[in-house]
Design an enzyme around this catalytic site. Structure first.
Site, PDB file in Angstrom:
ATOM      1  N   PRO A  34     -28.608  11.014  60.339  1.00 27.24           N
ATOM      2  CA  PRO A  34     -29.679  10.590  61.234  1.00 27.24           C
ATOM      3  C   PRO A  34     -29.461  10.963  62.690  1.00 27.24           C
ATOM      4  O   PRO A  34     -28.360  10.871  63.216  1.00 27.24           O
ATOM      5  CB  PRO A  34     -29.692   9.063  61.063  1.00 27.24           C
ATOM      6  CG  PRO A  34     -28.372   8.717  60.488  1.00 27.24           C
ATOM      7  CD  PRO A  34     -27.962   9.892  59.650  1.00 27.24           C
ATOM      8  N   ASN A  35     -30.558  11.396  63.288  1.00 25.12           N
ATOM      9  CA  ASN A  35     -30.653  11.709  64.717  1.00 25.12           C
ATOM     10  C   ASN A  35     -29.969  13.012  65.118  1.00 25.12           C
ATOM     11  O   ASN A  35     -30.064  13.420  66.272  1.00 25.12           O
ATOM     12  CB  ASN A  35     -30.127  10.543  65.585  1.00 25.12           C
ATOM     13  CG  ASN A  35     -30.917   9.276  65.335  1.00 25.12           C
ATOM     14  OD1 ASN A  35     -32.139   9.313  65.395  1.00 25.12           O
ATOM     15  ND2 ASN A  35     -30.252   8.187  65.022  1.00 25.12           N
ATOM     16  N   ARG A  42     -30.488  14.974  72.768  1.00 25.84           N
ATOM     17  CA  ARG A  42     -29.936  13.626  72.666  1.00 25.84           C
ATOM     18  C   ARG A  42     -28.635  13.485  73.451  1.00 25.84           C
ATOM     19  O   ARG A  42     -27.658  14.182  73.160  1.00 25.84           O
ATOM     20  CB  ARG A  42     -29.644  13.406  71.175  1.00 25.84           C
ATOM     21  CG  ARG A  42     -29.016  12.106  70.835  1.00 25.84           C
ATOM     22  CD  ARG A  42     -28.548  12.102  69.385  1.00 25.84           C
ATOM     23  NE  ARG A  42     -28.023  10.811  69.043  1.00 25.84           N
ATOM     24  CZ  ARG A  42     -27.220  10.587  68.021  1.00 25.84           C
ATOM     25  NH1 ARG A  42     -26.890  11.583  67.209  1.00 25.84           N
ATOM     26  NH2 ARG A  42     -26.773   9.389  67.782  1.00 25.84           N
ATOM     27  N   TYR A  47     -23.032  14.588  73.451  1.00 26.98           N
ATOM     28  CA  TYR A  47     -23.105  15.510  72.310  1.00 26.98           C
ATOM     29  C   TYR A  47     -23.243  16.973  72.710  1.00 26.98           C
ATOM     30  O   TYR A  47     -23.196  17.852  71.843  1.00 26.98           O
ATOM     31  CB  TYR A  47     -24.274  15.107  71.396  1.00 26.98           C
ATOM     32  CG  TYR A  47     -24.117  13.724  70.807  1.00 26.98           C
ATOM     33  CD1 TYR A  47     -23.091  13.448  69.904  1.00 26.98           C
ATOM     34  CD2 TYR A  47     -24.969  12.683  71.175  1.00 26.98           C
ATOM     35  CE1 TYR A  47     -22.920  12.173  69.389  1.00 26.98           C
ATOM     36  CE2 TYR A  47     -24.814  11.405  70.651  1.00 26.98           C
ATOM     37  CZ  TYR A  47     -23.795  11.157  69.763  1.00 26.98           C
ATOM     38  OH  TYR A  47     -23.619   9.907  69.242  1.00 26.98           O
ATOM     39  N   ASN A 103     -21.409  15.065  58.714  1.00 27.48           N
ATOM     40  CA  ASN A 103     -21.591  14.214  59.890  1.00 27.48           C
ATOM     41  C   ASN A 103     -22.684  13.217  59.534  1.00 27.48           C
ATOM     42  O   ASN A 103     -23.876  13.552  59.558  1.00 27.48           O
ATOM     43  CB  ASN A 103     -21.978  15.029  61.120  1.00 27.48           C
ATOM     44  CG  ASN A 103     -22.029  14.160  62.376  1.00 27.48           C
ATOM     45  OD1 ASN A 103     -21.999  12.927  62.287  1.00 27.48           O
ATOM     46  ND2 ASN A 103     -22.106  14.782  63.534  1.00 27.48           N
ATOM     47  N   ALA A 106     -24.738   7.606  62.564  1.00 26.87           N
ATOM     48  CA  ALA A 106     -24.483   6.161  62.614  1.00 26.87           C
ATOM     49  C   ALA A 106     -24.266   5.551  61.227  1.00 26.87           C
ATOM     50  O   ALA A 106     -23.661   4.473  61.113  1.00 26.87           O
ATOM     51  CB  ALA A 106     -25.635   5.461  63.321  1.00 26.87           C
ATOM     52  N   GLU A 127     -15.034  14.527  56.885  1.00 31.14           N
ATOM     53  CA  GLU A 127     -15.847  13.722  57.816  1.00 31.14           C
ATOM     54  C   GLU A 127     -15.781  14.360  59.204  1.00 31.14           C
ATOM     55  O   GLU A 127     -14.705  14.762  59.661  1.00 31.14           O
ATOM     56  CB  GLU A 127     -15.283  12.297  57.867  1.00 31.14           C
ATOM     57  CG  GLU A 127     -15.995  11.403  58.870  1.00 31.14           C
ATOM     58  CD  GLU A 127     -15.366  10.010  58.967  1.00 31.14           C
ATOM     59  OE1 GLU A 127     -14.481   9.674  58.148  1.00 31.14           O
ATOM     60  OE2 GLU A 127     -15.759   9.266  59.884  1.00 31.14           O
ATOM     61  N   HIS A 129     -17.239  14.219  63.361  1.00 31.35           N
ATOM     62  CA  HIS A 129     -17.995  13.638  64.482  1.00 31.35           C
ATOM     63  C   HIS A 129     -17.859  14.545  65.694  1.00 31.35           C
ATOM     64  O   HIS A 129     -16.743  14.962  66.040  1.00 31.35           O
ATOM     65  CB  HIS A 129     -17.501  12.232  64.814  1.00 31.35           C
ATOM     66  CG  HIS A 129     -17.636  11.317  63.646  1.00 31.35           C
ATOM     67  ND1 HIS A 129     -18.851  10.847  63.214  1.00 31.35           N
ATOM     68  CD2 HIS A 129     -16.713  10.854  62.767  1.00 31.35           C
ATOM     69  CE1 HIS A 129     -18.677  10.116  62.133  1.00 31.35           C
ATOM     70  NE2 HIS A 129     -17.392  10.098  61.839  1.00 31.35           N
ATOM     71  N   ARG A 136     -15.289   5.444  72.128  1.00 37.17           N
ATOM     72  CA  ARG A 136     -16.615   4.913  72.435  1.00 37.17           C
ATOM     73  C   ARG A 136     -16.696   3.429  72.052  1.00 37.17           C
ATOM     74  O   ARG A 136     -15.676   2.757  71.966  1.00 37.17           O
ATOM     75  CB  ARG A 136     -17.671   5.771  71.721  1.00 37.17           C
ATOM     76  CG  ARG A 136     -17.629   7.246  72.182  1.00 37.17           C
ATOM     77  CD  ARG A 136     -18.670   8.093  71.496  1.00 37.17           C
ATOM     78  NE  ARG A 136     -20.025   7.639  71.820  1.00 37.17           N
ATOM     79  CZ  ARG A 136     -21.111   8.027  71.153  1.00 37.17           C
ATOM     80  NH1 ARG A 136     -21.004   8.882  70.140  1.00 37.17           N
ATOM     81  NH2 ARG A 136     -22.297   7.572  71.493  1.00 37.17           N
TER      82      ARG A 136
HETATM   83  C1  DQA Z   1     -21.655  10.948  65.659  1.00 35.12           C
HETATM   84  C2  DQA Z   1     -21.040   9.643  66.166  1.00 35.12           C
HETATM   85  C3  DQA Z   1     -21.824   8.449  65.649  1.00 35.12           C
HETATM   86  O1  DQA Z   1     -21.253   7.254  66.131  1.00 35.12           O
HETATM   87  C4  DQA Z   1     -23.265   8.524  66.122  1.00 35.12           C
HETATM   88  O2  DQA Z   1     -24.013   7.444  65.609  1.00 35.12           O
HETATM   89  C5  DQA Z   1     -23.900   9.811  65.779  1.00 35.12           C
HETATM   90  C6  DQA Z   1     -23.132  11.044  65.980  1.00 35.12           C
HETATM   91  C7  DQA Z   1     -20.962  12.175  66.287  1.00 35.12           C
HETATM   92  O3  DQA Z   1     -21.178  13.272  65.773  1.00 35.12           O
HETATM   93  O4  DQA Z   1     -20.230  12.049  67.283  1.00 35.12           O
HETATM   94  O5  DQA Z   1     -25.072   9.878  65.440  1.00 35.12           O
HETATM   95  O6  DQA Z   1     -21.454  11.032  64.256  1.00 35.12           O
END
Ligand code: DQA
Length: 176
Positions: A34-35, A42, A47, A103, A106, A127, A129, A136
């Site tokens: 998501p997102n 964003r 990011y 990735n 959240a 995994e 990020h 954070r």
């Molecule tokens: C994320 C870190 C997560 O906490 C966040 O909700 C994201 C992006 C990252 O790539 O740093 O959507 O996975």
């Protein structure tokens, strides 16, 4: 979305840098949750300015350099991600997929269902990020996915996608 991961696996041409000839037939799935479709817009201080399309180009270039194929998908929906993980598990069992770079955004911090999907599919998953989640908010420090991951790449910005793909290839390819 047409066809399965296995059906759409395209052999990479010119397997330069490949540790095993078999990899030329194999594929890596990169899933963004998501997102992550908002990358570039964003929170650029967190990011960066690269878009999801830029990330997918980086993944394709990295995979080509390593002599594997890659497929990139993004969804904002947990159930869709679970279905793709099940599909990826089946493709890995069929010998057509090296594994998953994931990735989960959240959902990393909330989704037992995604962790169960990876574990239940016996899928090799890295995994990833973009940001250093441990530097954070406290709610980002917990990951339901880390316990079912083969490896974790955190805090390298979008370069992490290239590192994760390379790590997955190295992890899943028998050395001569
Ligand atoms: C994320 C870190 C997560 O906490 C966040 O909700 C994201 C992006 C990252 O790539 O740093 O959507 O996975």
């Amino acid at each position: 979305m047409v066809g399965t991961i296995a059906e759409r696996a395209a052999p990479a041409s010119g397997a330069r840098g490949c540790r095993g000839a078999d990899n030329a037939l194999k594929k890596i799935l990169v899933l963004n949750g998501p997102n992550l479709n908002l990358l570039g817009l964003r929170e650029p201080t967190v990011y960066g300015s690269a878009t999801l399309a830029d990330v997918e180009t980086l993944c394709r270039d990295t995979a080509a350099r390593l002599g594997v194929a890659v497929e990139c998908r993004q969804s904002n929906h947990e159930g869709q991600l679970i279905d793709w993980i099940h599909e990826a598990g089946a493709a890995q069992r069929a010998g057509q997929l090296l594994g998953l770079v994931f990735n989960a955004g959240a959902y990393t911090h909330t989704s037992i269902a995604l962790a169960d999907a990876v574990k239940g599919s016996s899928l090799t998953m890295i995994e990833l990020h973009i940001s250093n989640v441990h530097a954070r908010e406290a709610y980002r420090h917990r990951s339901y996915l880390s316990g079912v991951a083969a490896g974790i790449v955190v805090g390298f910005g979008v370069d992490g996608y290239a590192l994760a793909i390379e790590g997955l290839v190295r992890r899943t390819t028998a050395r001569p």
